[in-house]
Scaffold this motif. Sequence first.
Motif, short mmCIF file in Angstrom:
data_model
loop_
_atom_site.label_atom_id
_atom_site.label_comp_id
_atom_site.label_asym_id
_atom_site.label_seq_id
_atom_site.Cartn_x
_atom_site.Cartn_y
_atom_site.Cartn_z
N ALA A 137 -2.84 5.97 -5.32
CA ALA A 137 -2.34 5.37 -4.08
C ALA A 137 -3.45 4.60 -3.38
O ALA A 137 -3.23 3.49 -2.87
N ASP A 138 -4.65 5.17 -3.36
CA ASP A 138 -5.79 4.48 -2.74
C ASP A 138 -6.10 3.18 -3.47
O ASP A 138 -6.39 2.15 -2.86
N MET A 139 -6.04 3.25 -4.82
CA MET A 139 -6.33 2.04 -5.61
C MET A 139 -5.26 0.98 -5.37
O MET A 139 -5.55 -0.21 -5.24
N MET A 140 -3.97 1.43 -5.31
CA MET A 140 -2.89 0.48 -5.05
C MET A 140 -3.11 -0.23 -3.71
O MET A 140 -2.93 -1.43 -3.58
N LYS A 143 -3.58 -8.56 -5.20
CA LYS A 143 -3.51 -8.47 -6.66
C LYS A 143 -2.20 -7.89 -7.16
O LYS A 143 -1.95 -7.84 -8.35
N GLY A 144 -1.40 -7.31 -6.29
CA GLY A 144 -0.09 -6.85 -6.73
C GLY A 144 -0.09 -5.47 -7.32
O GLY A 144 0.84 -5.09 -7.99
N GLY A 145 -1.10 -4.65 -7.15
CA GLY A 145 -1.01 -3.26 -7.59
C GLY A 145 -1.63 -3.04 -8.93
O GLY A 145 -2.79 -3.30 -9.15
N GLY A 146 -0.84 -2.56 -9.87
CA GLY A 146 -1.37 -2.25 -11.19
C GLY A 146 -1.46 -0.76 -11.40
O GLY A 146 -2.54 -0.21 -11.61
N LEU A 147 -0.30 -0.07 -11.31
CA LEU A 147 -0.27 1.39 -11.42
C LEU A 147 -0.92 1.88 -12.69
O LEU A 147 -1.76 2.78 -12.67
N MET A 148 -0.55 1.31 -13.83
CA MET A 148 -1.02 1.85 -15.09
C MET A 148 -2.53 1.69 -15.20
O MET A 148 -3.21 2.55 -15.73
N ARG A 149 -3.04 0.59 -14.69
CA ARG A 149 -4.49 0.41 -14.71
C ARG A 149 -5.15 1.51 -13.87
O ARG A 149 -6.17 2.08 -14.23
N GLY A 150 -4.51 1.79 -12.73
CA GLY A 150 -5.05 2.84 -11.88
C GLY A 150 -5.01 4.19 -12.56
O GLY A 150 -5.96 4.97 -12.50
N MET A 151 -3.90 4.48 -13.23
CA MET A 151 -3.75 5.76 -13.91
C MET A 151 -4.79 5.92 -15.01
O MET A 151 -5.45 6.95 -15.12
N MET A 152 -4.97 4.84 -15.82
CA MET A 152 -5.91 4.92 -16.92
C MET A 152 -7.35 4.92 -16.41
O MET A 152 -8.18 5.71 -16.85
N GLY A 185 0.80 -1.23 0.00
CA GLY A 185 0.00 0.00 0.00
C GLY A 185 0.82 1.27 0.00
O GLY A 185 0.29 2.36 0.19
N LYS A 186 2.14 1.16 -0.23
CA LYS A 186 3.00 2.34 -0.25
C LYS A 186 3.22 2.77 -1.70
O LYS A 186 3.60 1.97 -2.54
N PHE A 187 2.99 4.03 -1.96
CA PHE A 187 3.13 4.54 -3.33
C PHE A 187 3.34 6.05 -3.26
O PHE A 187 2.39 6.81 -3.07
N ASP A 188 4.60 6.50 -3.37
CA ASP A 188 4.88 7.93 -3.25
C ASP A 188 5.18 8.54 -4.62
O ASP A 188 5.08 7.86 -5.65
N LEU A 189 5.55 9.81 -4.62
CA LEU A 189 5.77 10.50 -5.88
C LEU A 189 7.05 10.05 -6.58
O LEU A 189 7.18 10.20 -7.80
N ASN A 190 8.00 9.48 -5.86
CA ASN A 190 9.17 8.87 -6.51
C ASN A 190 8.73 7.70 -7.37
O ASN A 190 9.22 7.51 -8.49
#
Length: 531
Positions: free
Chosen positions: A424-427, A435-444, A326-331
């Motif tokens: 970050a909330d979605m992650m 499920k392991g995240g999925g940043l790009m799915r969250g972004m889109m 659940g950690k996802f910062d601007l870096n």
Amino acid sequence: MFESLQERLGSILNGLTGRGALSEADVSAALREVRRALLEADVALEVVRSFTDKVREKAVGAAVLKSIKPGQMVVKIVHDELVDMLGAEGVAIDLNAPAPVVIMMVGLQGSGKTTTSAKIAKRLTERQNKKVLMASLDTRRPAAQEQLRQLGEQVKVATLPVIAGQNPVDIAKRAVQAAKLGGHDVVILDTAGRTHIDEPLMVEMADIKKVSSPHEILLVADSLTGQDAVNLAKSFDERVGITGLVLTRMDGDGRGGAALSMRAVTGKPIKLIGTGEKMDGLEEFHPKRIADRILGMGDIVSLVEKAAENIDAEQAAAMAKKMQSGKFDLNDLAQQLQQMSKMGGMGGIMGMMPGMGKMKDQMAAAGLDDKMFGRQLAIISSMTKAERANPDILKHSRKKRIAAGSGTDAAEINKLLKMHRGMADMMKAMGGKGKGGGLMRGMMGGLASKMGLGGLGGGMMPGGMGGMPDLSKMDPKQLEALQKQAQAAGLGGMKGLPGGLPGGGLPGLPGGMKLPGLGGGGGLPGLGKKK
């Protein structure tokens, strides 16, 4: 590349696939539009005429018009004829000759010969472990030899030392001899060009060919010149004899007339295409994949290859683990934006996904493009280490400083922070489900409603994405089968966007990282080659 042609042909063929039955008149009307679209894309008239005649001959038979899905049959015929026009199979640079293999680069001044020579040298060195020597034979253009020397240093490839006063023919002789003595596998001769074809140029090329006995003579042509590039290829082939073509600036060519004409007119294969100024901006030319892109079917295999080249497997695994907690910062956000850029940016990635090319305009209208990501990277770069790690501390005074440093304003910073919080909330939510995240799915997905596109990254593209084998261990036939699945999805969804790739679609990138819009799920372990 091919954006305008893809849009036109997509619209025309959608009209056919949207009907339950087709008549010969329907096909003829569509082919008239196809003919017009190809001519506007600067494809040679003789090529257009031959292409439409072949399609008409195959498309108006009873077997097609009375089939269950005649529109899709016509699309398949158009696709197959496009592949045939482009050369059926991709042809690589031929190194099957005694060392040193001589590659002679020819073309007009300004076509990109010197840069392309360095790109090819880099490619042969890194991908095929060849020892390469480059030599500049351009004694006319100021600093041409120095330019090649500097590019050689950049790509870590040896260049022939310059001896003042030598003519191009003598330099060619010396280069081949030096390559033999130095144990080089390949020697690349970067010849001089002119602003136009003239007799002295052709005589010089013939003399260089005579003393160096090149195994490959590659014509470098600027794709933006369209019909002129085709005439250039014919002239060089008649006088010198070329073995293949390299088209530069394909990334800036929305029409594609040169690429579609040159193979058909000259009979010579397009071996490579230049897709940018950077030294890795060179791709092999695969006719089938290009035809897929033109017809909006995507290019899954190339997308997977790009992922394999650009994804750092260890870094991706670490990122996936971080997201699961659940950690996802601007870096992390900056890292993902940079990774997308390496893979061709939003436009390049979308163009290789089946049925997604037509979304580019909608995305641009919503402000979701590579320029926006560039501004976001500038904003993040203007922050301190503490601010990137903990965005909650960003108050008015800090935002004012960051806006001044990044050339943006507080509103853009707020948009970035809002998008980051949503992702970050979605992650965190997805991580909680394992499920392991999925940043790009969250972004889109997070921007889908803004674009009025419903379930982008969620329902529209397949979720889950598990159950696919490791693509790095698949043989070429298995990869081809995957591409056929993607094509089937693209054909089936030509009225809109495909509702999902068969068999669960593509998995994520290594360690659970995702391609844009490709949903959550399993990874592609072993794809990342970098350590």
